[in-house]
Scaffold this motif. Sequence first.
Motif, short mmCIF file in Angstrom:
data_model
loop_
_atom_site.label_atom_id
_atom_site.label_comp_id
_atom_site.label_asym_id
_atom_site.label_seq_id
_atom_site.Cartn_x
_atom_site.Cartn_y
_atom_site.Cartn_z
N PHE A 278 0.93 -1.09 0.20
CA PHE A 278 -0.03 0.15 -0.10
C PHE A 278 0.77 1.45 -0.07
N ARG B 109 3.09 1.58 -3.27
CA ARG B 109 1.89 2.07 -4.46
C ARG B 109 1.49 3.46 -4.56
N GLU B 110 1.24 3.79 -3.14
CA GLU B 110 0.63 5.27 -2.81
C GLU B 110 1.65 6.18 -3.12
N THR B 111 2.91 5.95 -2.66
CA THR B 111 4.06 6.93 -2.76
C THR B 111 4.44 6.99 -4.33
N ALA C 10 2.73 6.47 -6.87
CA ALA C 10 1.69 7.85 -7.43
C ALA C 10 2.10 9.15 -7.26
#
Length: 260
Positions: free
Chosen positions: A65, A68-70, A72
């Motif tokens: 998680f 992926r978020e970083t 993005a």
Amino acid sequence: MANVNCNPNSASDTLTLDGIRDSLIRQEDSIVFSLIERARFPLNGKMYLHNHASIPGFSGSLVEFIVRETEAVQAKAGRYENPEENPFFPENLPRPLAHPHKYPKVLHPSGASINMNKAIWDFYFKKFLPLLVADGDDGNYAATAASDLACLQALSRRIHCGKYVAEVKFRDAPNEYEGPIRSQERDTLMKLLTFEAVEEQVKKRVEKKAMVFGQEVTLNNTSGGGKYKIDPSLASRLYDNWVMPLTKEVEVEYLLRRLE
Ligand SMILES: O=C(O)C(=O)C[C@]1(C(=O)O)C=C[C@@H](O)C=C1
């Protein structure tokens, strides 16, 4: 200042094997420091369990998680416009919002399709991390995952510099490489691009860096009694077992596509 980039800063900078090797040497510092930072935390194994964190609308581990978020956010800021940078989760990354920097194009276009991050992710979490850190759980999951990402990004950047190493080796001796590229001979290419003496130096230097960077620094001259923040021989093993073999795999994959 030592150059941290494998990609030249401007189109007029020439690509040389010595220049790229200097960059790889500088990147050893980043890798060793990132390992020292990760080793401040215990394993924190729950972070790596699928769906353990129960994040609404997300299926995967907490570390996945965070990565992926970083990625993005960093994609929006243009990180992956740099041909040296490869995302771990390239699917559905947002487009850059920031004004794009124009990176000099020195690689063959098919080099962009080479992404070794799946192999990097697997060896890092399954084989290497348990050797680096102590067992245990201190609950500092977000900070630990951020330090995992720093290690992964430093390793990925170094390993994918194999594209530049391969490009310069090809440019320096096209006649040697063209035959085995046309007949797609992996083993011959691997032999051509391997320099065992260089690999020995890399392993020794990385071990020494782990000793120097990982020692306790005090104001009187007492040393830390031979205690280091990470085991120096593990840094050398990391390079021997994974970093250099994967760099060479990137080099072979790049050369196989070089005449497309
Ligand atoms: O320096 C080179 O020529 C490289 O290809 C890089 C590298 C490495 O990963 O450090 C890989 C293969 C060579 O055998 C020596 C070193």
